[in-house]
Design an enzyme around this catalytic site. Structure first.
Site, PDB file in Angstrom:
ATOM      1  N   CYS A  66      34.977  78.310  -9.174  1.00 52.95           N
ATOM      2  CA  CYS A  66      35.865  77.999  -8.222  1.00 52.95           C
ATOM      3  C   CYS A  66      35.383  78.390  -6.765  1.00 52.95           C
ATOM      4  CB  CYS A  66      37.508  78.598  -8.569  1.00 52.95           C
ATOM      5  SG  CYS A  66      38.837  78.336  -7.363  1.00 52.95           S
ATOM      6  N   CYS A  82      41.494  83.043  -2.283  1.00 50.76           N
ATOM      7  CA  CYS A  82      42.964  83.056  -2.744  1.00 50.76           C
ATOM      8  C   CYS A  82      43.412  84.141  -3.372  1.00 50.76           C
ATOM      9  CB  CYS A  82      42.687  81.771  -3.994  1.00 50.76           C
ATOM     10  SG  CYS A  82      44.100  81.789  -4.794  1.00 50.76           S
ATOM     11  N   CYS A  85      43.332  84.629  -9.041  1.00 47.53           N
ATOM     12  CA  CYS A  85      42.503  84.916 -10.236  1.00 47.53           C
ATOM     13  C   CYS A  85      41.741  86.025 -10.283  1.00 47.53           C
ATOM     14  CB  CYS A  85      41.699  83.699 -10.696  1.00 47.53           C
ATOM     15  SG  CYS A  85      42.606  82.197 -10.904  1.00 47.53           S
ATOM     16  N   CYS A 118      43.558  73.495  -8.931  1.00 50.13           N
ATOM     17  CA  CYS A 118      43.711  74.821  -9.418  1.00 50.13           C
ATOM     18  C   CYS A 118      43.408  74.769 -10.934  1.00 50.13           C
ATOM     19  CB  CYS A 118      44.684  75.734  -8.919  1.00 50.13           C
ATOM     20  SG  CYS A 118      44.884  77.018  -9.577  1.00 50.13           S
ATOM     21  N   GLN A 154      59.559  80.487 -18.171  1.00 48.08           N
ATOM     22  CA  GLN A 154      58.175  80.960 -18.530  1.00 48.08           C
ATOM     23  C   GLN A 154      57.136  79.945 -17.825  1.00 48.08           C
ATOM     24  OE1 GLN A 154      57.337  84.241 -19.259  1.00 48.08           O
ATOM     25  NE2 GLN A 154      59.436  84.585 -20.068  1.00 48.08           N
ATOM     26  N   TYR A 181      68.655  89.943 -19.277  1.00 52.03           N
ATOM     27  CA  TYR A 181      67.796  89.494 -18.614  1.00 52.03           C
ATOM     28  C   TYR A 181      67.282  88.230 -19.284  1.00 52.03           C
ATOM     29  CZ  TYR A 181      67.461  94.156 -16.970  1.00 52.03           C
ATOM     30  OH  TYR A 181      67.424  95.631 -16.553  1.00 52.03           O
ATOM     31  N   GLU A 207      72.544  87.705 -17.158  1.00 54.73           N
ATOM     32  CA  GLU A 207      71.521  87.432 -16.290  1.00 54.73           C
ATOM     33  C   GLU A 207      71.967  87.356 -14.949  1.00 54.73           C
ATOM     34  OE1 GLU A 207      68.192  86.007 -16.124  1.00 54.73           O
ATOM     35  OE2 GLU A 207      69.002  85.733 -14.060  1.00 54.73           O
ATOM     36  N   ASP A 267      64.126  91.778 -21.338  1.00 51.29           N
ATOM     37  CA  ASP A 267      62.909  90.942 -20.751  1.00 51.29           C
ATOM     38  C   ASP A 267      62.989  91.058 -19.212  1.00 51.29           C
ATOM     39  OD1 ASP A 267      60.886  89.259 -20.257  1.00 51.29           O
ATOM     40  OD2 ASP A 267      61.663  87.669 -21.018  1.00 51.29           O
ATOM     41  N   CYS A 318      56.325  92.407 -18.465  1.00 55.13           N
ATOM     42  CA  CYS A 318      55.245  91.695 -17.841  1.00 55.13           C
ATOM     43  C   CYS A 318      54.533  92.588 -16.962  1.00 55.13           C
ATOM     44  CB  CYS A 318      55.662  90.542 -16.725  1.00 55.13           C
ATOM     45  SG  CYS A 318      56.834  90.680 -15.797  1.00 55.13           S
TER      46      CYS A 318
HETATM   47  N1  SAH Z   1      64.003  85.877 -20.973  1.00 58.85           N
HETATM   48  C1  SAH Z   1      63.936  84.849 -20.203  1.00 58.85           C
HETATM   49  C2  SAH Z   1      63.901  85.436 -18.584  1.00 58.85           C
HETATM   50  C3  SAH Z   1      63.110  86.557 -18.419  1.00 58.85           C
HETATM   51  S1  SAH Z   1      62.319  86.701 -16.544  1.00 58.85           S
HETATM   52  C4  SAH Z   1      62.903  84.046 -20.363  1.00 58.85           C
HETATM   53  O1  SAH Z   1      62.126  84.270 -21.207  1.00 58.85           O
HETATM   54  O2  SAH Z   1      63.020  82.831 -19.621  1.00 58.85           O
HETATM   55  C5  SAH Z   1      63.867  88.028 -16.030  1.00 58.85           C
HETATM   56  C6  SAH Z   1      65.217  87.416 -15.647  1.00 58.85           C
HETATM   57  O3  SAH Z   1      65.805  88.667 -15.205  1.00 58.85           O
HETATM   58  C7  SAH Z   1      65.020  86.552 -14.771  1.00 58.85           C
HETATM   59  O4  SAH Z   1      65.762  85.294 -15.054  1.00 58.85           O
HETATM   60  C8  SAH Z   1      65.924  87.212 -13.450  1.00 58.85           C
HETATM   61  O5  SAH Z   1      66.604  86.367 -12.630  1.00 58.85           O
HETATM   62  C9  SAH Z   1      66.791  88.303 -14.091  1.00 58.85           C
HETATM   63  N2  SAH Z   1      66.956  89.391 -13.719  1.00 58.85           N
HETATM   64  C10 SAH Z   1      66.546  90.009 -12.566  1.00 58.85           C
HETATM   65  N3  SAH Z   1      66.951  91.125 -12.405  1.00 58.85           N
HETATM   66  C11 SAH Z   1      68.046  91.317 -12.828  1.00 58.85           C
HETATM   67  C12 SAH Z   1      69.301  92.232 -13.249  1.00 58.85           C
HETATM   68  N4  SAH Z   1      69.438  93.335 -12.504  1.00 58.85           N
HETATM   69  N5  SAH Z   1      70.152  91.981 -14.081  1.00 58.85           N
HETATM   70  C13 SAH Z   1      70.164  90.756 -14.866  1.00 58.85           C
HETATM   71  N6  SAH Z   1      68.867  89.841 -14.650  1.00 58.85           N
HETATM   72  C14 SAH Z   1      67.971  90.099 -13.862  1.00 58.85           C
END
Ligand code: SAH
Length: 390
Positions: free
Chosen positions: A15, A21, A24, A97, A221, A250, A272, A320, A347
């Site tokens: 690349c 950039c 990566c 990309c 995702q 989340y 959420e 999550d 993550c």
């Molecule tokens: N489980 C989902 C989203 C994961 S990403 C999936 O797999 O698609 C993390 C998520 O947390 C996002 O949608 C974001 O908007 C949310 N988020 C961020 N801060 C938060 C908070 N304080 N309370 C609730 N949700 C939150």
């Protein structure tokens, strides 16, 4: 490493933008080496909790990004589009990309070339003047639906109809176009105001045999192939039984909870912060005929504190959170409400380590850790962790 017999992309992949950039970070390694690097990173941070399973890599770790975002800028009278250089606002011009969906890249390059013929300019962050700020393209991996979001500094869109028809003529596979207005001095890509210019204003996609509506501002995702691996692992770790009350914290557009609801007769409560994602989650529950589900728009920590006060009980919690990890409020309420199993999808190994330390000091034991490579060629590592009460 798992999947070693399958296709592996070589070192660097040539690349030309690799250094400029910065997206990566691991591209100087072969994919095999990247997986080892991530495995070691997980073991260093998480090995003290329990054995770390072998990272699950991708068979073909290229063009996996189903969401492509390009910044537009005028440089010496010429419009360029691309990505911000790591920790700066300098735009590195990118036409294609190896991580991104190729059709999305083609659409963005086409828009860049189309602008001058309509006398439309790129937005200037310093003066706050000009038109096109970003283009976001999302493509449903299994549905093939394509959403184009034009982020503009102003609502005024001269020759809108003609611009749209040129774009749709060149790319008949585009299913919806949205104009998002963002005139603020901010590093956020999307503003609050939106107008649907064509189609429904969202795309639908299928994950783990469930259908999901995704709006422009909802989280989804970015690596659909590995998302199925991630969700299946999370649901397996949850060990769901009929009658379980499950929290999907989340929850984004409700994906994990809705997929989980297909595997056992459970009640799902999702929380959420993003309003659009919550509307999508409510819609998605109906779309998938998941009846025993409820979704709330709130901060996950605040929601759990209230739930604990009200004496609510969950047998299983999926969590999550974003890269910053969970909040002390949320974690303390987990301890207080004492679900039997917690499945933490993370993550960031750094914040995961921090949050696991807290949970392990307060009545939980880590039983399984499964890293999944969601972001090949970058240094990001995703993990699914199973915790049980001691
Ligand atoms: N489980 C989902 C989203 C994961 S990403 C999936 O797999 O698609 C993390 C998520 O947390 C996002 O949608 C974001 O908007 C949310 N988020 C961020 N801060 C938060 C908070 N304080 N309370 C609730 N949700 C939150």
């Amino acid at each position: 490493m798992k999947n070693t017999k399958t296709k592996r992309e070589g070192r660097g992949n040539g690349c030309p933008l690799y250094k400029k950039c910065g997206g990566c970070q691991l591209q100087n390694m072969s994919y095999e080496e990247q997986l080892s690097f991530k495995q070691v990173k997980c073991i260093k941070a998480l090995g003290k909790f329990c054995h770390v399973e072998e990272i699950i890599g991708m068979e073909s770790p290229v063009h996996y990004r189903n969401k492509v975002q390009a910044a537009f800028k005028s440089v010496g009278g010429r419009i360029i589009s691309g990505v911000y250089q790591a920790s700066s606002h300098r735009v590195v011009e990118v036409s294609e990309c190896m991580l991104e969906d190729s059709l999305a890249d083609e659409i963005i390059v086409f828009i860049k070339k189309l602008l001058p013929s309509f006398r439309l300019s790129a937005y200037n962050e310093d003066t706050g003047r000009g038109f096109l700020r970003h283009v976001l393209v999302r493509r449903g991996f299994s549905s093939g639906q394509v959403m184009v979001v034009l982020v503009t500094g102003t609502q005024l869109f001269p020759k809108k109809k003609e611009f749209l028809s040129a774009l749709l003529k060149a790319f008949p596979s585009i299913t919806t176009v949205v104009q998002n207005i963002n005139g603020s001095k901010t590093s956020m890509v999307l503003g609050k105001k939106e107008f649907v210019l064509f189609g429904d204003g969202f795309i639908e996609d299928t994950l783990c045999s469930c259908r999901f509506r995704i709006s422009p501002r909802s989280f989804y995702q970015i690596n659909p192939v590995q998302t199925e691996v991630l969700y299946r692992t999370a649901i397996e770790f949850a060990g769901l039984r009929n009658g379980d009350r499950v929290l999907d914290a989340y929850c984004g557009t409700g994906t994990i909870g809705i997929v989980a609801a297909k595997s056992a007769e459970i009640d799902v409560v999702g929380v959420e912060l993003n309003e659009d994602a919550v509307s999508d989650a409510v819609f998605n529950a109906r779309l998938n005929k998941s009846e025993n589900t409820a979704f709330f728009c709130d901060d996950a920590g605040r929601f759990m504190v209230e739930a604990a006060k009200a004496g609510e009980r969950f047998n299983v919690v999926f969590m999550d959170p974003p890269r910053a990890g969970s909040s002390p409020d949320f974690l303390r309420s987990i301890v207080k409400t004492a679900p039997e199993r917690v499945v933490y999808v993370s993550c960031s190994v750094e914040t995961l380590e921090r949050d696991l330390l807290f949970l392990c000091k307060n009545g939980y034991r880590v039983k399984k850790i499964q890293p999944v490579d969601m972001f090949p060629h970058t240094s990001h590592v995703e993990c699914v962790v199973q915790l049980c009460r001691k």
